[in-house]
Scaffold this motif. Structure first.
Motif, PDB file in Angstrom:
ATOM      1  N   ASP A   1      -4.892  -8.115  -7.562  1.00 49.33           N
ATOM      2  CA  ASP A   1      -4.617  -9.542  -7.343  1.00 49.33           C
ATOM      3  C   ASP A   1      -5.781 -10.431  -7.741  1.00 49.33           C
ATOM      4  O   ASP A   1      -5.752 -11.635  -7.526  1.00 49.33           O
ATOM      5  N   GLY A   2      -6.834  -9.831  -8.326  1.00 48.16           N
ATOM      6  CA  GLY A   2      -7.965 -10.603  -8.809  1.00 48.16           C
ATOM      7  C   GLY A   2      -9.052 -10.846  -7.780  1.00 48.16           C
ATOM      8  O   GLY A   2     -10.084 -11.430  -8.105  1.00 48.16           O
ATOM      9  N   ASP A   3      -8.855 -10.411  -6.550  1.00 48.75           N
ATOM     10  CA  ASP A   3      -9.833 -10.650  -5.497  1.00 48.75           C
ATOM     11  C   ASP A   3     -10.703  -9.408  -5.316  1.00 48.75           C
ATOM     12  O   ASP A   3     -10.318  -8.452  -4.650  1.00 48.75           O
ATOM     13  N   ALA A   4     -11.909  -9.436  -5.898  1.00 43.71           N
ATOM     14  CA  ALA A   4     -12.796  -8.267  -5.839  1.00 43.71           C
ATOM     15  C   ALA A   4     -13.296  -7.986  -4.436  1.00 43.71           C
ATOM     16  O   ALA A   4     -13.721  -6.865  -4.138  1.00 43.71           O
ATOM     17  N   ALA A   5     -13.253  -8.971  -3.540  1.00 47.23           N
ATOM     18  CA  ALA A   5     -13.710  -8.755  -2.164  1.00 47.23           C
ATOM     19  C   ALA A   5     -12.878  -7.696  -1.453  1.00 47.23           C
ATOM     20  O   ALA A   5     -13.368  -7.025  -0.541  1.00 47.23           O
ATOM     21  N   THR A   6     -11.633  -7.524  -1.850  1.00 42.70           N
ATOM     22  CA  THR A   6     -10.775  -6.536  -1.186  1.00 42.70           C
ATOM     23  C   THR A   6     -11.232  -5.106  -1.462  1.00 42.70           C
ATOM     24  O   THR A   6     -10.774  -4.177  -0.795  1.00 42.70           O
ATOM     25  N   LEU A   7     -12.139  -4.918  -2.423  1.00 38.28           N
ATOM     26  CA  LEU A   7     -12.640  -3.576  -2.699  1.00 38.28           C
ATOM     27  C   LEU A   7     -13.524  -3.049  -1.573  1.00 38.28           C
ATOM     28  O   LEU A   7     -13.883  -1.872  -1.567  1.00 38.28           O
ATOM     29  N   PHE A   8     -13.883  -3.918  -0.611  1.00 36.88           N
ATOM     30  CA  PHE A   8     -14.614  -3.460   0.561  1.00 36.88           C
ATOM     31  C   PHE A   8     -13.665  -3.066   1.697  1.00 36.88           C
ATOM     32  O   PHE A   8     -14.126  -2.661   2.766  1.00 36.88           O
ATOM     33  N   HIS A   9     -12.368  -3.200   1.465  1.00 36.29           N
ATOM     34  CA  HIS A   9     -11.381  -2.726   2.437  1.00 36.29           C
ATOM     35  C   HIS A   9     -11.176  -1.238   2.178  1.00 36.29           C
ATOM     36  O   HIS A   9     -10.956  -0.821   1.035  1.00 36.29           O
ATOM     37  N   MET A  10     -11.259  -0.422   3.218  1.00 35.71           N
ATOM     38  CA  MET A  10     -11.286   1.022   3.042  1.00 35.71           C
ATOM     39  C   MET A  10     -10.121   1.549   2.218  1.00 35.71           C
ATOM     40  O   MET A  10     -10.308   2.212   1.190  1.00 35.71           O
ATOM     41  N   GLN A  11      -8.884   1.292   2.646  1.00 35.19           N
ATOM     42  CA  GLN A  11      -7.754   1.891   1.940  1.00 35.19           C
ATOM     43  C   GLN A  11      -7.590   1.319   0.544  1.00 35.19           C
ATOM     44  O   GLN A  11      -7.232   2.040  -0.389  1.00 35.19           O
ATOM     45  N   THR A  12      -7.867   0.025   0.372  1.00 36.65           N
ATOM     46  CA  THR A  12      -7.775  -0.557  -0.963  1.00 36.65           C
ATOM     47  C   THR A  12      -8.739   0.141  -1.904  1.00 36.65           C
ATOM     48  O   THR A  12      -8.389   0.491  -3.035  1.00 36.65           O
ATOM     49  N   ASN A  13      -9.962   0.360  -1.456  1.00 37.99           N
ATOM     50  CA  ASN A  13     -10.959   1.020  -2.301  1.00 37.99           C
ATOM     51  C   ASN A  13     -10.542   2.442  -2.639  1.00 37.99           C
ATOM     52  O   ASN A  13     -10.604   2.862  -3.811  1.00 37.99           O
ATOM     53  N   LEU A  14     -10.100   3.194  -1.640  1.00 36.56           N
ATOM     54  CA  LEU A  14      -9.692   4.574  -1.890  1.00 36.56           C
ATOM     55  C   LEU A  14      -8.438   4.633  -2.763  1.00 36.56           C
ATOM     56  O   LEU A  14      -8.297   5.527  -3.610  1.00 36.56           O
ATOM     57  N   ARG A  15      -7.516   3.675  -2.567  1.00 42.07           N
ATOM     58  CA  ARG A  15      -6.308   3.633  -3.390  1.00 42.07           C
ATOM     59  C   ARG A  15      -6.678   3.387  -4.861  1.00 42.07           C
ATOM     60  O   ARG A  15      -6.225   4.102  -5.762  1.00 42.07           O
ATOM     61  N   PHE A  16      -7.510   2.376  -5.111  1.00 43.70           N
ATOM     62  CA  PHE A  16      -7.930   2.087  -6.482  1.00 43.70           C
ATOM     63  C   PHE A  16      -8.659   3.280  -7.086  1.00 43.70           C
ATOM     64  O   PHE A  16      -8.381   3.677  -8.226  1.00 43.70           O
ATOM     65  N   GLY A  17      -9.601   3.855  -6.341  1.00 39.28           N
ATOM     66  CA  GLY A  17     -10.379   4.961  -6.880  1.00 39.28           C
ATOM     67  C   GLY A  17      -9.525   6.146  -7.273  1.00 39.28           C
ATOM     68  O   GLY A  17      -9.706   6.730  -8.354  1.00 39.28           O
ATOM     69  N   CYS A  18      -8.596   6.523  -6.411  1.00 36.71           N
ATOM     70  CA  CYS A  18      -7.741   7.673  -6.713  1.00 36.71           C
ATOM     71  C   CYS A  18      -6.805   7.380  -7.886  1.00 36.71           C
ATOM     72  O   CYS A  18      -6.583   8.238  -8.750  1.00 36.71           O
ATOM     73  N   VAL A  19      -6.248   6.175  -7.933  1.00 34.30           N
ATOM     74  CA  VAL A  19      -5.353   5.818  -9.034  1.00 34.30           C
ATOM     75  C   VAL A  19      -6.119   5.784 -10.357  1.00 34.30           C
ATOM     76  O   VAL A  19      -5.631   6.264 -11.392  1.00 34.30           O
ATOM     77  N   ILE A  20      -7.327   5.238 -10.355  1.00 32.63           N
ATOM     78  CA  ILE A  20      -8.132   5.163 -11.576  1.00 32.63           C
ATOM     79  C   ILE A  20      -8.522   6.559 -12.051  1.00 32.63           C
ATOM     80  O   ILE A  20      -8.416   6.872 -13.245  1.00 32.63           O
ATOM     81  N   LEU A  21      -8.963   7.420 -11.124  1.00 32.19           N
ATOM     82  CA  LEU A  21      -9.319   8.783 -11.522  1.00 32.19           C
ATOM     83  C   LEU A  21      -8.105   9.522 -12.063  1.00 32.19           C
ATOM     84  O   LEU A  21      -8.196  10.255 -13.060  1.00 32.19           O
TER      85      LEU A  21
END
Length: 216
Positions: free
Chosen positions: A150-170
């Motif tokens: 959604d364009g909001d980089a601050a949400t990357l400090f939210h635990m599940q958002t960060n883990l969701r992005f990381g796993c999807v990217i990997l």
């Protein structure tokens, strides 16, 4: 094997964003990882990745059998003991482990590998920031929120958002590399083809290996 599905209710976006100021008020801890490189994506790939990171409801675990659930609980107990020094609070430690187990399996990744990657990337620090600006547990580069979020980089400090992005990217990088995890990890770190980073993750992964029979 457990059947996984997001909780139907999910998290409302406005509730997530309301919590952001509290996260940013905490001191950010530096990390020394590399960073993913922004590359052109086909529209179909972009759409698939966007769909994969959507729906960040709390993980709801479902198990095909009692034995599958017991196996998960044995894993949770073993990993909780190993992670205690990094995360001494019992509730937050178990929430983290439940979420990383859910997100890794959702993306078709080995949870021990994802735990090893988090150890190397951020040393399990939620608010870690690298010298190139990668954020959080899995050190996600902010451009990903613009490309598939959604364009909001601050949400990357939210635990599940960060883990969701990381796993999807990997998972995306692993598919691009036709199943070659060594090369996929290199892409994840922005050091494709060079061995130090993949070897560090593989070494860390061994610390988080689990034998369902209880021998590890």
């Amino acid at each position: 094997m457990a059947a996984l599905r997001p909780q139907a209710a999910g998290l409302r976006r406005r509730g997530l964003l309301a919590a952001v100021p509290a996260w940013l008020a905490l001191p950010a801890q530096p990390a020394h990882a590399g960073g993913q490189l922004e590359e052109p994506l086909a529209d179909s790939v972009r759409s698939a990745l966007r769909a994969a990171v959507a729906s960040a409801g709390p993980p709801e675990l479902q198990f095909a059998s009692t034995e599958a659930r017991l196996s998960y609980l044995r894993w949770l107990t073993a990993m909780s003991d190993r992670l205690y020094r990094r995360k001494p609070d019992d509730a937050s430690r178990r929430e983290f482990l439940q979420t990383i187990w859910y997100e890794a399996r959702r993306a078709g990744l080995d949870v021990s590998l994802v735990l090893g990657l988090v150890e190397v990337e951020s040393a399990f620090r939620k608010f870690a920031i690298s010298s190139v600006g990668a954020r959080g547990y899995m050190q996600i580069m902010p451009f990903w929120t613009r490309v598939i979020g959604d364009g909001d980089a601050a949400t990357l400090f939210h635990m599940q958002t960060n883990l969701r992005f990381g796993c999807v990217i990997l998972r995306h990088y692993l598919d691009r590399e036709r199943g070659d995890m060594f090369m996929a990890l290199g892409r994840y770190n922005g050091s494709r083809g060079r061995p130090p980073y993949p070897n560090a993750v593989f070494a860390a992964q061994r610390k988080w290996a689990f034998d369902p029979a209880g021998r590890a």
